[in-house]
Design a protein around this motif. Structure first.
Motif, short mmCIF file in Angstrom:
data_model
loop_
_atom_site.label_atom_id
_atom_site.label_comp_id
_atom_site.label_asym_id
_atom_site.label_seq_id
_atom_site.Cartn_x
_atom_site.Cartn_y
_atom_site.Cartn_z
N GLY A 252 52.68 34.86 53.08
CA GLY A 252 53.61 33.87 53.39
C GLY A 252 55.11 34.23 52.71
O GLY A 252 56.15 33.90 53.38
N LEU A 253 54.98 34.50 51.56
CA LEU A 253 56.49 34.73 50.78
C LEU A 253 57.05 36.07 51.31
O LEU A 253 58.30 35.84 51.24
CB LEU A 253 55.95 35.19 49.26
CG LEU A 253 55.46 34.00 48.24
CD1 LEU A 253 54.95 34.48 46.92
CD2 LEU A 253 56.50 32.98 48.19
N GLY A 254 56.50 36.90 51.96
CA GLY A 254 57.33 38.05 52.57
C GLY A 254 57.65 37.51 53.76
O GLY A 254 58.98 37.82 54.12
N GLU A 255 56.94 36.85 54.63
CA GLU A 255 57.76 36.24 55.98
C GLU A 255 58.88 35.48 55.44
O GLU A 255 59.98 35.62 56.25
CB GLU A 255 56.65 35.43 56.59
CG GLU A 255 55.53 36.12 57.31
CD GLU A 255 54.35 35.41 57.77
OE1 GLU A 255 54.65 33.98 57.81
OE2 GLU A 255 53.50 35.94 58.31
N ALA A 256 58.57 34.31 54.48
CA ALA A 256 59.94 33.61 54.04
C ALA A 256 61.05 34.42 53.52
O ALA A 256 62.05 34.21 53.59
CB ALA A 256 59.44 32.65 52.75
N GLY A 257 60.89 35.62 53.04
CA GLY A 257 61.67 36.33 52.38
C GLY A 257 62.52 36.99 53.27
O GLY A 257 63.83 37.56 53.17
N ALA A 258 62.15 37.12 54.58
CA ALA A 258 62.97 37.81 55.83
C ALA A 258 64.21 36.92 56.07
O ALA A 258 65.10 37.64 56.61
CB ALA A 258 62.03 38.02 57.11
N TYR A 259 64.05 35.64 55.59
CA TYR A 259 65.22 34.64 55.87
C TYR A 259 65.85 34.17 54.58
O TYR A 259 66.96 33.53 54.66
CB TYR A 259 64.38 33.59 56.99
CG TYR A 259 63.74 34.00 58.06
CD1 TYR A 259 64.45 34.70 59.03
CD2 TYR A 259 62.42 34.10 57.96
CE1 TYR A 259 63.94 35.18 60.22
CE2 TYR A 259 61.64 34.71 59.27
CZ TYR A 259 62.43 35.00 60.09
OH TYR A 259 61.73 35.67 61.39
N LEU A 260 65.21 33.89 53.66
CA LEU A 260 65.62 33.24 52.49
C LEU A 260 65.62 34.31 51.16
O LEU A 260 64.63 35.19 51.02
CB LEU A 260 64.58 32.11 51.89
CG LEU A 260 64.23 31.09 53.18
CD1 LEU A 260 63.30 29.99 52.60
CD2 LEU A 260 65.77 30.26 53.35
N ASP A 261 66.89 34.04 50.49
CA ASP A 261 67.13 35.07 49.50
C ASP A 261 66.13 34.99 48.24
O ASP A 261 65.83 33.53 48.02
CB ASP A 261 68.49 34.89 48.84
CG ASP A 261 69.51 35.54 49.88
OD1 ASP A 261 68.99 36.20 50.72
OD2 ASP A 261 70.63 35.24 49.78
N GLY A 262 65.37 35.85 47.50
CA GLY A 262 64.50 35.51 46.38
C GLY A 262 63.17 35.48 46.90
O GLY A 262 62.38 35.96 45.90
N PHE A 266 59.77 37.28 45.25
CA PHE A 266 58.54 36.64 44.68
C PHE A 266 57.42 37.07 45.36
O PHE A 266 56.23 37.55 44.67
CB PHE A 266 58.57 35.06 45.13
CG PHE A 266 59.75 34.46 44.78
CD1 PHE A 266 60.37 34.86 43.38
CD2 PHE A 266 59.89 33.17 45.26
CE1 PHE A 266 61.16 33.90 42.87
CE2 PHE A 266 61.29 32.31 44.56
CZ PHE A 266 61.65 32.73 43.52
N SER A 267 57.41 37.75 46.49
CA SER A 267 56.33 38.41 47.24
C SER A 267 55.82 39.77 46.34
O SER A 267 54.68 39.86 46.12
CB SER A 267 56.49 38.76 48.55
OG SER A 267 55.53 39.58 49.28
N GLY A 268 56.76 40.34 46.02
CA GLY A 268 56.53 41.67 45.17
C GLY A 268 55.72 41.24 43.74
O GLY A 268 54.87 41.83 43.53
N ARG A 269 56.25 40.32 43.08
CA ARG A 269 55.78 39.80 41.88
C ARG A 269 54.33 39.44 42.15
O ARG A 269 53.44 39.67 41.43
CB ARG A 269 56.53 38.51 41.23
CG ARG A 269 57.87 39.27 40.91
CD ARG A 269 58.63 37.90 40.18
NE ARG A 269 59.81 38.14 39.65
CZ ARG A 269 60.72 37.24 39.21
NH1 ARG A 269 60.16 36.06 38.90
NH2 ARG A 269 61.96 37.66 38.86
N ALA A 270 54.18 38.65 43.25
CA ALA A 270 52.67 38.32 43.59
C ALA A 270 51.83 39.30 44.01
O ALA A 270 50.72 39.28 43.51
CB ALA A 270 52.81 37.16 44.72
N GLN A 271 52.33 40.43 44.60
CA GLN A 271 51.58 41.59 44.55
C GLN A 271 51.06 42.14 43.26
O GLN A 271 49.86 42.67 43.41
CB GLN A 271 52.36 42.38 45.56
CG GLN A 271 51.47 43.83 46.13
CD GLN A 271 50.22 43.47 46.90
OE1 GLN A 271 50.81 42.93 47.92
NE2 GLN A 271 49.38 43.86 46.44
#
Length: 561
Positions: A252-262, A266-271
């Motif tokens: 979910g964070l990765g998908e949002a990251g395609a459109y929203l900065d930052g 967050f997705s990388g940190r969660a990984q």
């Protein structure tokens, strides 16, 4: 030269910064004002033994620091040799004592030990106090005065090295020369002790490992339940696990990251969190698989610990001590069963060491007798200046069997009256005479060791009148070439000070406070008048004080009122 002494929370002194000058620094004050605290503080910062009892009531720690300036090259060289180079030629020693009895030491702001403070302090300050007087009264300590004055400690150390070797050879021979019955009994005991320890197969760190394993076994069910619960929550064996849910979060964070900065970050940190939690799950699984153990293992551990306990009761409180006992016993067993050839070797070695030790002891005796004669001559010269014109000094000498200090018994004998044979100090010298003898010895020995600062703690005990005046004059004379600090209770001595400090006690509320105050010329007159006449200061006592200062300073005109 000791330039400044800083004291905080030591006994009655809450805080004091004391500036000390060249020449003669005198400290006076009423009984109980805290003069002894000054000496205790200096001893502490020089690395001498101290305790938490010096800490002021209600405080957590005490601090003493001492700043030395104008250091001679030999002190600078010693500091550099010990690992504390002094770039600016100044040396700051400090020591902090805590309520737990532990102390921290520093040299030039860098961590050090009390032993290092002592080594440096010995080249900076020489303190005369009650301990030195006790040594003067103890005949067995007199040899130390001679060795110190004659610079014979290096020669003594050379002899002591040979003497230690001789003692070791004698001890080894003694073990090999037991009678046969005793030798057999001793061999049986040593063989049993060595065999018992060897059979146990001791290993360093084993006891700690056994205790740790014992705790794990006793708590195995709790550990297993906890690890199983962790693994279940993370992997979701009974449902959707935390790792699976975290995958959804990452997506979910990765998908949002395609459109929203930052959000991509967050997705990388969660990984990264997921990788770490996955490691936790694997560790929990591996630990669970390894939790299998034989129920009889606990009994075996208990038996092994019991074996260690029995051995510790016999041979030492730790495995290290038991193994050290085994090594010592093996050495003794080997010594007892020495061959005749080895015994012959030891006998020859003993004879050679005895001859060498005797030769060194003879050389030391000659050097001591020569130094003792010079010491008596120089001390007598000092005592004549200290109002003891008829004094006679000599050392009695008796040769004895070789020992740690050589073969000499030396005792300082004194006669203070014409026609009287010299006798031991303790039998004929008064308190005032002992103080002057100690001052004379200190002055003579100080000329040999070139220590920059001398401290005298009530060296005038038992002295009054003309003798006290001469002690003051002598201290003034010594202070022409080095710094002298003197705690005194006599006006005749205090009058000779180049720098006069008053140790003053006051009570505020229910606490006692001590201050150290440098005195002006007017205040010096008042303080000397107090010492002369007590609290009732009169014009006569003030005039006496002025005359004392005039005489001591060598001025012909009266001091200003």
């Amino acid at each position: 030269m000791l330039a400044q002494l800083y004291i905080r929370n030591v006994a009655v002194i809450q805080e004091a910064s004391i500036d000390l000058a060249k020449g003669l620094n005198v400290f006076t004050g009423e009984t109980g004002a805290g003069k002894s605290v000054l000496i205790h503080s200096i001893n502490a910062v020089l690395g001498e033994r101290t305790s938490k009892d010096i800490i002021r009531t209600g405080e957590k720690k005490a601090l003493v620091s001492a700043l030395f300036t104008g250091l001679p090259p030999r002190v600078l060289a010693l500091a550099e040799e010990l690992g504390f180079p002094l770039e600016d030629g100044e040396l700051l020693l400090s020591r902090e004592i805590g309520l737990d009895g532990k102390s921290s030491c520093k040299i030039g702001g860098r961590p050090a030990t009390a032993a290092l403070l002592r080594e440096l302090g010995g080249s900076l300050i020489n303190i005369h106090g009650q301990q030195d007087t006790h040594q003067l009264m103890a005949a067995d300590k007199h040899i130390g005065f001679v060795d110190g004055f004659g610079l014979l400690n290096g020669q003594l150390r050379e002899y002591q090295g040979v003497y230690r070797e001789l003692c070791q050879v004698r001890e080894e021979l003694s073990s090999s020369n037991l009678d046969e019955a005793e030798k057999a009994r001793r061999i049986d005991l040593l063989q049993y002790q060595i065999g018992e320890i060897e059979e146990a197969g001791l290993r360093l760190g084993e006891e700690e490992e056994l205790d740790s394993r014992k705790r794990i076994i006793k708590n195995a069910q709790k550990i297993s339940d906890s690890l199983a619960r962790v693994y279940s929550i993370l992997t979701g064996e009974d449902g959707e696990g935390l790792l699976e849910l975290l995958d959804q979060v990452i997506g979910g964070l990765g998908e949002a990251g395609a459109y929203l900065d930052g959000f991509g970050e967050f997705s990388g940190r969660a990984q990264e969190m997921r990788y770490e939690l996955e490691e936790y799950a694997a560790s929990a699984r591996d630990a669970l698989e390894e939790m299998e153990y034989n129920p009889q293992e606990l009994d075996a551990i208990e038996q092994r610990l019991d074996t260690l306990y029995r051995l510790k009761k016999k041979y030492g409180s730790t495995v290290e001590e038991i193994l050290a006992f085994q090594q010592k016993a093996s050495g003794e067993l080997e010594g007892i069963t020495l061959s005749e050839e080895r015994t012959a070797q030891l006998e020859a070695q003993k004879q050679a060491l005895e001859a060498k030790a005797k030769s060194l002891a003879d050389e030391l005796t000659k050097a001591r007798l020569k130094a003792a004669g010079r010491l008596c001559q120089e001390v007598r010269g000092e005592l004549i200046q200290l109002d003891m014109p008829s004094v006679t000094l000599t050392f009695s000498h008796r040769e004895k069997a070789l020992g740690p200090m050589g073969q000499d018994d030396l005792e300082l004998l004194i006669s203070t009256n014409p026609g009287e044979l010299p006798k031991p100090l303790a039998k004929i010298a008064s308190g005032g005479e002992i103080s002057r003898v100690m001052l004379a010895i200190k002055n003579v020995m100080a000329s040999e060791d070139e220590v920059g600062t001398l401290i005298f703690d009530e060296v005038d005990t038992g002295v009054s009148g003309r003798a006290a005046q001469k002690i003051g004059r002598k201290l003034k004379q010594v202070a022409e070439h080095r710094q002298v600090i003197c705690v005194t209770h006599l006006a005749q001595v205090a009058a000779y000070g180049d720098h006069h400090l008053l140790i003053q006690k006051e009570v505020r509320g229910d606490r006692t406070y001590t201050n150290v105050l440098p005195l002006t010329q007017r205040q010096r007159v008042e303080e000397l008048a107090r010492i002369i006449g007590g609290e009732n200061i009169t014009e006569i006592s003030l005039q006496n004080a002025r005359e004392m200062l005039t005489l001591a300073s060598g001025e012909k005109r009266p001091l200003d009122k």
